[in-house]
Write a protein that holds these residues in place. Sequence first.
Motif, PDB file in Angstrom:
ATOM      1  N   SER A  87       0.843  -1.188   0.000  1.00 13.87           N
ATOM      2  CA  SER A  87       0.000   0.000   0.000  1.00 13.87           C
ATOM      3  C   SER A  87       0.881   1.240   0.000  1.00 13.87           C
ATOM      4  O   SER A  87       2.023   1.208   0.491  1.00 13.87           O
ATOM      5  CB  SER A  87      -0.914   0.007   1.231  1.00 13.87           C
ATOM      6  N   PRO A  88       0.420   2.368  -0.555  1.00 11.76           N
ATOM      7  CA  PRO A  88       1.243   3.585  -0.595  1.00 11.76           C
ATOM      8  C   PRO A  88       1.654   4.029   0.808  1.00 11.76           C
ATOM      9  O   PRO A  88       0.880   3.914   1.765  1.00 11.76           O
ATOM     10  CB  PRO A  88       0.313   4.609  -1.241  1.00 11.76           C
ATOM     11  N   GLU A  89       2.882   4.541   0.926  1.00  7.58           N
ATOM     12  CA  GLU A  89       3.380   5.064   2.185  1.00  7.58           C
ATOM     13  C   GLU A  89       3.531   6.577   2.055  1.00  7.58           C
ATOM     14  O   GLU A  89       4.184   7.067   1.136  1.00  7.58           O
ATOM     15  CB  GLU A  89       4.715   4.425   2.544  1.00  7.58           C
ATOM     16  N   THR A  90       2.944   7.306   2.978  1.00  6.97           N
ATOM     17  CA  THR A  90       2.963   8.771   2.894  1.00  6.97           C
ATOM     18  C   THR A  90       3.659   9.424   4.072  1.00  6.97           C
ATOM     19  O   THR A  90       4.007  10.590   4.015  1.00  6.97           O
ATOM     20  CB  THR A  90       1.525   9.309   2.822  1.00  6.97           C
ATOM     21  N   GLY A  91       3.858   8.709   5.151  1.00  7.16           N
ATOM     22  CA  GLY A  91       4.472   9.301   6.331  1.00  7.16           C
ATOM     23  C   GLY A  91       3.488  10.146   7.114  1.00  7.16           C
ATOM     24  O   GLY A  91       2.329  10.333   6.735  1.00  7.16           O
ATOM     25  N   MET A  92       3.957  10.705   8.225  1.00  7.66           N
ATOM     26  CA  MET A  92       3.125  11.527   9.090  1.00  7.66           C
ATOM     27  C   MET A  92       3.009  12.950   8.515  1.00  7.66           C
ATOM     28  O   MET A  92       3.972  13.511   8.001  1.00  7.66           O
ATOM     29  CB  MET A  92       3.718  11.606  10.493  1.00  7.66           C
ATOM     30  N   ILE A  93       1.828  13.510   8.588  1.00 10.26           N
ATOM     31  CA  ILE A  93       1.573  14.867   8.115  1.00 10.26           C
ATOM     32  C   ILE A  93       1.265  15.757   9.318  1.00 10.26           C
ATOM     33  O   ILE A  93       0.308  15.497  10.058  1.00 10.26           O
ATOM     34  CB  ILE A  93       0.399  14.915   7.124  1.00 10.26           C
ATOM     35  N   GLU A  94       2.119  16.795   9.524  1.00  4.93           N
ATOM     36  CA  GLU A  94       1.888  17.725  10.620  1.00  4.93           C
ATOM     37  C   GLU A  94       0.798  18.733  10.234  1.00  4.93           C
ATOM     38  O   GLU A  94       0.572  18.993   9.042  1.00  4.93           O
ATOM     39  CB  GLU A  94       3.185  18.474  10.955  1.00  4.93           C
ATOM     40  N   PRO A  95       0.107  19.314  11.234  1.00  2.63           N
ATOM     41  CA  PRO A  95      -0.884  20.358  10.927  1.00  2.63           C
ATOM     42  C   PRO A  95      -0.248  21.521  10.155  1.00  2.63           C
ATOM     43  O   PRO A  95       0.910  21.881  10.360  1.00  2.63           O
ATOM     44  CB  PRO A  95      -1.358  20.790  12.313  1.00  2.63           C
ATOM     45  N   ILE A  96      -1.016  22.109   9.279  1.00  2.15           N
ATOM     46  CA  ILE A  96      -0.533  23.198   8.415  1.00  2.15           C
ATOM     47  C   ILE A  96      -1.312  24.467   8.759  1.00  2.15           C
ATOM     48  O   ILE A  96      -2.539  24.432   8.919  1.00  2.15           O
ATOM     49  CB  ILE A  96      -0.730  22.826   6.938  1.00  2.15           C
ATOM     50  N   THR A  97      -0.570  25.600   8.858  1.00  2.50           N
ATOM     51  CA  THR A  97      -1.189  26.872   9.239  1.00  2.50           C
ATOM     52  C   THR A  97      -1.574  27.679   8.002  1.00  2.50           C
ATOM     53  O   THR A  97      -0.786  27.812   7.058  1.00  2.50           O
ATOM     54  CB  THR A  97      -0.225  27.695  10.100  1.00  2.50           C
ATOM     55  N   LEU A  98      -2.774  28.199   8.066  1.00  2.33           N
ATOM     56  CA  LEU A  98      -3.267  29.090   7.014  1.00  2.33           C
ATOM     57  C   LEU A  98      -3.426  30.478   7.621  1.00  2.33           C
ATOM     58  O   LEU A  98      -4.222  30.672   8.546  1.00  2.33           O
ATOM     59  CB  LEU A  98      -4.609  28.588   6.471  1.00  2.33           C
ATOM     60  N   CYS A  99      -2.647  31.452   7.120  1.00  2.00           N
ATOM     61  CA  CYS A  99      -2.754  32.810   7.640  1.00  2.00           C
ATOM     62  C   CYS A  99      -4.020  33.489   7.095  1.00  2.00           C
ATOM     63  O   CYS A  99      -4.476  33.167   5.994  1.00  2.00           O
ATOM     64  CB  CYS A  99      -1.514  33.627   7.245  1.00  2.00           C
ATOM     65  N   PRO A 100      -4.581  34.410   7.847  1.00  6.86           N
ATOM     66  CA  PRO A 100      -5.800  35.091   7.396  1.00  6.86           C
ATOM     67  C   PRO A 100      -5.607  35.755   6.033  1.00  6.86           C
ATOM     68  O   PRO A 100      -4.552  36.332   5.735  1.00  6.86           O
ATOM     69  CB  PRO A 100      -6.040  36.123   8.492  1.00  6.86           C
ATOM     70  N   ASP A 101      -6.641  35.609   5.220  1.00  9.16           N
ATOM     71  CA  ASP A 101      -6.685  36.246   3.903  1.00  9.16           C
ATOM     72  C   ASP A 101      -5.599  35.741   2.963  1.00  9.16           C
ATOM     73  O   ASP A 101      -5.174  36.436   2.047  1.00  9.16           O
ATOM     74  CB  ASP A 101      -6.580  37.770   4.031  1.00  9.16           C
TER      75      ASP A 101
END
Length: 782
Positions: free
Chosen positions: A554-568
Motif C-alpha cells: 500500500s502507498p506510504e505517505t508518512g506523518m503529516i503535521e498540521p498546516i497553518t493558514l494565515c488570514p486572507d
Amino acid sequence: MNRYLFLIILLQTISSLAQNEANIWYFGQNAGLDFNGGVPVPIDDGQLNTNEGCSSISDENGDLLFYSDGITVWDRNHLPMPNGSNLLGSPSATQSGLIVPLPNSTTIYYIFTLDNVANDNGLRYSVIDMSLNNGLGDVTNEKNILLITPIKESITAVNQANGNDVWVVTHGMFNDEFYSFSITDLGIDTNPVVSAIGHTPTNNLEAIGGIKLSPNGSKIAIGYANSAIFELGNFDISTGRVSEIITFDRFATSPVPNNYAYAFEFSPNNKLLYLNNNNLGLFQYSIQNFTETEILNTEVPISLNLSLGPGSGLFYGQLQLGPDGRIYSAISARSSLSVINNPNEVGMLCDFQLDAVRLAPGTQSNQGLPPFITTYFFTTINVENVCVGDSTLISLNTQRDALQVEWDFGDGSTGTGVDVSHSYSQEGNYVITAEVFINSQTFTFSRTISVGTTPTATTPPDIEACDDNGSGLALFDLTSNDSFILNGQDPNAHRITYYENRSDLDNGLSIIEPDLFMNTQAQTTQRIFARVQNTMGDSQCTQTTSFEIKVRQSPETGMIEPITLCPDESIQLTVSSSFDRIEWSNGSRGPSIEVNEPGSYTAVVINDYNTISCNTEVTYEVIEPELVDSFEVLVENWSINNNSIEVVIPDQDDYEFAVNFGPFQDSPIFENLRAGVYEVLVRSKYDCAELSQLVNVSTFPGFFTPNDDGYNDIWNVNNPNPDEDLQIFIFDRYGKFLVEINSNGIGWDGNLNGQPLPASDYWFRTVLTSGREYRGHFTLKR
C-alpha cells in the motif's frame, strides 16, 4: 467328528460375516437411523432420551430386536420389556451399555451396563431371552449381576480368534487393569483376563471417556477425560490380553476446559485411529508405525472447534463405524450427525462433513452413539476409484480367507472373485451386491456407492491483496477463485479445498478457513493448491490446480503535521506524484490542491496493480491561528547590568521573540540588558504577523570619582529617552536632602555649595513619567 467340526466352522463363518446386527441405531433425544437400505435413513420412533450412553441390536436380517439407555430396555414395538426396567446402568455414562448375543444362540442376549463416574453399581449384566413375551423378548431373572466395581464408563467387544466367541473389554478405576471377559456358548466367564498395564485413573472424573477395539481386534484405544490422557495398545484376540500400551498426554497442557479425549474409532482397514476431543475437535492418527513419536507426527486435525471455550462452539461426542463403512460423529445438541465419508484415507482426504446426515424432525443428537461388537464391521465391501471411466477396485473386507464371491455391480454387469475391478460409464447411485459362498451356504452383502464424473479444475487467476500495515502479510479470500476453478460446473455438486503447499496437498491438510487465509511468507509470492472434488457420495473424483497469492504494498505517505493558514491567504497542499492516482476529498484529482479555508482535507493515494488497487488515506489538518494586534512589555531596570524585558501576550507558545533585530527565540524574557532604547519584536510561528514596540531600559552608575581626571567625574542616571527629563533628588546617608538634578542636565559633581562632600554612600530618589518612584544608592569615592 468331522460332522461336528463342519458345524463349528460353519457357525464361526456365519458369526464373522454377519453385520446386519448393527443396522438400526437409537441414540440422543429420540433420534435413530436405519442402515438397511445401504444409506442411513432417519427414524423417529425411538423412546430413548439420553445424553450419552445407549445400545441397540438387530437380528441377522437387520430387523430391530431391542435397545436401551442402561436403565430401561425397549422391545421392537418401542415398549418397555415387562422386566426391562431398573437396570443399574446410567444414561450419563460415556458408554452405558453394550449388547452381545450368546454365541450359537438365536434367542439369548447379554446386555452389559455401566454406572457413571466410578459409582458403586459398576459393570453388570442382564440376560434377555427373545423367546419370551410372545417373541418380543424380556429380561430374565438373571438381572443386574455384578461383574466388577468400580469401573470406568468404557466398554467394547470383539470376536475372539475362533470367530465365534466374544471378548468384552473394560478398564478398572484406581488401578491400571484392563478386564477381558470371555463369552462362549457356555455363558460369561466371570473371571476376566487381567492386563495390568498403562495409566492408573485416580480421579472419579477420569472414569469419563470411551474405549474401542479395532474391527480386526488387533488394537485398543481408551481415554481418561479429566487427565486429558489417552492410550493406544495392542490386543490379542486369542488371549484377551492388552500389551504394548502407549500413553499420550498430548492434550494435557491445553488450557481449554473439558479438554477430554472422549471417543475413539478405527478405520475399517485398521490403519487409522480417529479421536474426538470434546472441546478441541476431531483428530486422525496413523497407527501403522507403532511408536509414540511416529503416531503423534501423523496427527491431522480433521475438524477443529475454532470457538474454543466452555459453553460455546461444538461439543464433540461419540464416534461409531457404520455398516456402510463410514464413521459417524455425534456432536451435542445437533439435529444432524457428522460423517467421515472415506475413513481409510489419510488426512483431509477422509472427507469429514459436518452435519452430513439430517436426523428426523423433533429429534437431536447428544454425545452418545450405540456401540457394537467391532467385528460386525470387519466384513465390508471396500471400493476405490469411484469415478466414471476409472478402473473401480472392489473387494470384500473380511476375516475369512479363500472365499468364493460373485458380484453384481448394479449396472447390469457382474464379476467373480474376492477382489475385482469394474468401470462405470455413467454417473449415478449403484448398489453393489456380493454373494459369498461357504460350504454350500450363501451370504449376501451390499453397499450403495455414488459414481461421479472427474471434475475439471480450471487454473484461476492469481489473487492479490494489499499490505495495509507494512508487515508483508495480508488476508486473502481464496474462495473468491471458486467460480474460476469450477468454470461453470455445479457448485452444489463439487467441493473445493485449498492447501498452503504441495506437501499439505499430498497429506490432505487443507486450509481450515480459506476465506480468511493469511500468507505465511512475508513479502513473497506463495503458491496455493486447490483440489476440486465431486461430492457424490463415495466419490473421490478429484482434480487439482494451483495459483499464486501476492502481497502488494500500500502507498506510504508518512506523518503529516498540521498546516497553518494565515488570514486572507491561501496555501497549496501537495502529495508526492509517485503514486498512480490521487483523489482529494473535495473532488479534485492530482498531486496538489489550493485551499483558502481552514479544515480537514483528505487525499486518497492509490497504487494500481493487476487485479486490485491499494490505497492509503492521508489527511491534512489546515488551521487558522488567532492572532493578537498588540502586546505588553514588562521592564525590570535601574540596575547596572541585570536589567530585563518580558513580553506578555496571549497564547505565548504560538509566538517567538527578539530585541533590536537579534535572533528570535521562544522565550519572551531577555536578561542582562544595559541601558538603552530597545525595539521588541514579536512574530507568530506561523509567519502570519509581526509586531514591534520600543521600550527604554534606564540604569545608574554605582559610583563616581570627582577628582577632575576626566573619568567618572560626574554622577547622573542613564535615561535613554531624551523626551523624559527626570527629576533626581540626592540625599546623604542620614537622609538629609543635598541637591536636585535633571536626567537631561549635567549631573552632580560631588560638591555642595561649592564645597566637596566626603567619600561616602549617597541615596537618590526619582519619579518616572508613569508615576512610579524609584530609589537607589551609589558611592562617592575620593
